[in-house]
Design a protein around this motif. Structure first.
Motif, PDB file in Angstrom:
ATOM      1  N   VAL A 297       0.832  -1.202   0.000  1.00  0.00           N
ATOM      2  CA  VAL A 297       0.000   0.000   0.000  1.00  0.00           C
ATOM      3  C   VAL A 297       0.864   1.247   0.000  1.00  0.00           C
ATOM      4  N   LEU A 298       1.891   1.274   0.840  1.00  0.00           N
ATOM      5  CA  LEU A 298       2.782   2.434   0.903  1.00  0.00           C
ATOM      6  C   LEU A 298       3.553   2.610  -0.396  1.00  0.00           C
ATOM      7  N   ALA A 299       4.039   1.506  -0.969  1.00  0.00           N
ATOM      8  CA  ALA A 299       4.783   1.595  -2.231  1.00  0.00           C
ATOM      9  C   ALA A 299       3.889   2.117  -3.349  1.00  0.00           C
ATOM     10  N   TYR A 300       2.680   1.591  -3.436  1.00  0.00           N
ATOM     11  CA  TYR A 300       1.736   2.037  -4.472  1.00  0.00           C
ATOM     12  C   TYR A 300       1.395   3.509  -4.283  1.00  0.00           C
ATOM     13  N   HIS A 301       1.144   3.903  -3.029  1.00  0.00           N
ATOM     14  CA  HIS A 301       0.770   5.294  -2.758  1.00  0.00           C
ATOM     15  C   HIS A 301       1.870   6.260  -3.203  1.00  0.00           C
ATOM     16  N   LEU A 302       3.102   5.940  -2.864  1.00  0.00           N
ATOM     17  CA  LEU A 302       4.208   6.830  -3.224  1.00  0.00           C
ATOM     18  C   LEU A 302       4.326   6.976  -4.733  1.00  0.00           C
ATOM     19  N   VAL A 303       4.273   5.850  -5.458  1.00  0.00           N
ATOM     20  CA  VAL A 303       4.456   5.904  -6.911  1.00  0.00           C
ATOM     21  C   VAL A 303       3.250   6.532  -7.593  1.00  0.00           C
ATOM     22  N   GLN A 304       2.034   6.287  -7.084  1.00  0.00           N
ATOM     23  CA  GLN A 304       0.858   6.900  -7.714  1.00  0.00           C
ATOM     24  C   GLN A 304       0.919   8.420  -7.617  1.00  0.00           C
ATOM     25  N   MET A 305       1.487   8.930  -6.513  1.00  0.00           N
ATOM     26  CA  MET A 305       1.636  10.371  -6.375  1.00  0.00           C
ATOM     27  C   MET A 305       2.645  10.918  -7.382  1.00  0.00           C
ATOM     28  N   ILE A 306       3.717  10.162  -7.605  1.00  0.00           N
ATOM     29  CA  ILE A 306       4.779  10.610  -8.511  1.00  0.00           C
ATOM     30  C   ILE A 306       4.292  10.646  -9.961  1.00  0.00           C
ATOM     31  N   ILE A 307       3.520   9.623 -10.373  1.00  0.00           N
ATOM     32  CA  ILE A 307       3.125   9.571 -11.784  1.00  0.00           C
ATOM     33  C   ILE A 307       1.847  10.352 -12.077  1.00  0.00           C
ATOM     34  N   SER A 308       1.053  10.651 -11.045  1.00  0.00           N
ATOM     35  CA  SER A 308      -0.205  11.363 -11.291  1.00  0.00           C
ATOM     36  C   SER A 308       0.030  12.803 -11.735  1.00  0.00           C
ATOM     37  N   ALA A 309       1.075  13.438 -11.208  1.00  0.00           N
ATOM     38  CA  ALA A 309       1.344  14.836 -11.552  1.00  0.00           C
ATOM     39  C   ALA A 309       1.598  15.029 -13.050  1.00  0.00           C
ATOM     40  N   PRO A 310       2.537  14.286 -13.668  1.00  0.00           N
ATOM     41  CA  PRO A 310       2.744  14.479 -15.110  1.00  0.00           C
ATOM     42  C   PRO A 310       1.552  14.034 -15.950  1.00  0.00           C
ATOM     43  N   ILE A 311       0.807  13.006 -15.490  1.00  0.00           N
ATOM     44  CA  ILE A 311      -0.390  12.582 -16.227  1.00  0.00           C
ATOM     45  C   ILE A 311      -1.423  13.705 -16.247  1.00  0.00           C
ATOM     46  N   ALA A 312      -1.646  14.330 -15.062  1.00  0.00           N
ATOM     47  CA  ALA A 312      -2.606  15.421 -14.987  1.00  0.00           C
ATOM     48  C   ALA A 312      -2.157  16.605 -15.838  1.00  0.00           C
ATOM     49  N   ALA A 313      -0.873  16.912 -15.808  1.00  0.00           N
ATOM     50  CA  ALA A 313      -0.356  18.025 -16.600  1.00  0.00           C
ATOM     51  C   ALA A 313      -0.536  17.756 -18.091  1.00  0.00           C
ATOM     52  N   ARG A 314      -0.287  16.533 -18.517  1.00  0.00           N
ATOM     53  CA  ARG A 314      -0.442  16.186 -19.938  1.00  0.00           C
ATOM     54  C   ARG A 314      -1.903  16.280 -20.373  1.00  0.00           C
ATOM     55  N   LEU A 315      -2.807  15.789 -19.511  1.00  0.00           N
ATOM     56  CA  LEU A 315      -4.222  15.839 -19.856  1.00  0.00           C
ATOM     57  C   LEU A 315      -4.727  17.292 -19.921  1.00  0.00           C
ATOM     58  N   SER A 316      -4.156  18.148 -19.107  1.00  0.00           N
ATOM     59  CA  SER A 316      -4.584  19.549 -19.104  1.00  0.00           C
ATOM     60  C   SER A 316      -4.216  20.260 -20.412  1.00  0.00           C
ATOM     61  N   ARG A 317      -3.186  19.739 -21.089  1.00  0.00           N
ATOM     62  CA  ARG A 317      -2.720  20.354 -22.343  1.00  0.00           C
ATOM     63  C   ARG A 317      -3.373  19.716 -23.566  1.00  0.00           C
ATOM     64  N   ALA A 318      -4.036  18.568 -23.357  1.00  0.00           N
ATOM     65  CA  ALA A 318      -4.603  17.837 -24.499  1.00  0.00           C
ATOM     66  C   ALA A 318      -5.885  18.504 -25.010  1.00  0.00           C
TER      67      ALA A 318
END
Length: 318
Positions: A297-318
């Motif tokens: 759970v902790l490992a998933y939480h940390l990585v989901q936070m790291i990858i969500s930021a660039p995904i959200a930024a990319r979607l905002s530009r699409a």
């Protein structure tokens, strides 16, 4: 890259890493364990009281009318991700300690995050109102369904007895119910002190993680999990993340959701809640077991936070 580095300095991430480090070098033992467990239970009680105070009932009732969005999301979060967790836990049984493998199933059955899923939905230009309500409803359901589904899927590996159900009722459900009853009177206090109370949230989660990891460290956590097991855990978490993010995005498209709803479905469907995971693990499992169950759970939480930021930024530009 900068967005990912900023995520590593997210206050909750910092507190979780601090709790793990503190539990490693200064685990609570002996008589102090009982005292810290009481403090942890009190912090979790306060956390769920705040959750009850935050959530206006009329918003939940309004959001539940959007069944075309909400029902598939519930099936995805608890059904598809739960089955994925079961499958990955079976794959992990031969290469991971059994309790860590069980943590993959526990991870799959957890509800969505609330704050971060909503924040990233907003950054990406998604339907924030749908995200808020969906995450709230799914978290309420999680308190009721995660433990029974875990017991059903894990069979004899998890025994939820009357005492466990009583702890769930007293520490999770009771304060949430009290918060809901007082929401109209005191909800404004929570809204006016959002920053201060958000630190109370994070602190409660960090305390639960510290107690769980202290007991696990005392049982030999860092020797029980070998280097090869850490590699396997990383691979399995990576597969889980790929399914969570790619699968929820494709499912939203297959359902024909509007773009804003599809973005909300993505983050609510892919992100898993440490805010419920840590308290629930501390209630369901003995302290030594809870620390190992929380590793995925902790490992998933940390990585989901790291990858969500660039995904959200990319979607905002699409």
């Amino acid at each position: 890259m900068i967005a990912r580095l900023k995520t590593l300095f997210d206050p909750l991430v910092r507190l979780l890493l601090l709790a793990i480090a503190l539990a490693t070098v200064l685990p609570v033992t002996g008589e102090g364990r009982a005292v810290v467990r009481v403090v942890s239970d009190a912090a979790i009680f306060f956390l769920f009281l705040l959750n009850g105070l935050r959530l206006p009932r009329d918003q939940v009732l309004h959001g539940m009318r959007n069944a075309r969005f909400l029902l598939p999301l519930i099936v995805w979060v608890f059904g598809v991700m739960g089955l994925a967790g079961l499958g990955l836990s079976r794959l992990g049984e031969g290469v991971l300690p059994s309790t860590v493998a069980l943590g993959l199933l526990f991870l799959g059955l957890l509800p969505s995050t609330v704050q971060s899923a909503t924040a990233y939905c907003s950054i990406a230009g998604g339907n924030v109102a749908a995200s808020v309500v969906a995450a709230a409803v799914i978290n309420i359901l999680g308190v009721f369904v995660t433990a029974p589904l875990l017991a059903l899927a894990a069979g004899g590996d998890v025994g939820i007895d009357l005492a466990g159900l009583q702890r769930i009722g007293l520490i999770l459900l009771l304060p949430f119910a009290i918060g809901q009853m007082l929401q109209k009177r005191l909800g404004h206090v929570v809204a006016e002190n959002r920053i201060l109370l958000s630190w109370a949230d994070r602190s409660a989660i960090a305390i639960a993680v510290y107690v769980a990891f202290s007991a696990a460290v005392e049982q030999g956590l860092w020797t029980l999990v070998s280097l090869s097991a850490w590699v396997w855990l990383a691979l399995l978490i990576g597969a889980f993340l790929l399914l969570g993010f790619a699968g929820s995005w494709l499912t939203g498209g297959a359902l024909g959701l509007a773009r804003g709803d599809r973005i909300a479905f993505l983050f609510a469907g892919a992100q898993k809640s440490i805010a419920l995971g840590a308290p629930l693990a501390s209630v369901l499992f003995p302290p030594a077991t809870a620390g190992l169950v929380l590793l995925p759970v902790l490992a998933y939480h940390l990585v989901q936070m790291i990858i969500s930021a660039p995904i959200a930024a990319r979607l905002s530009r699409a």
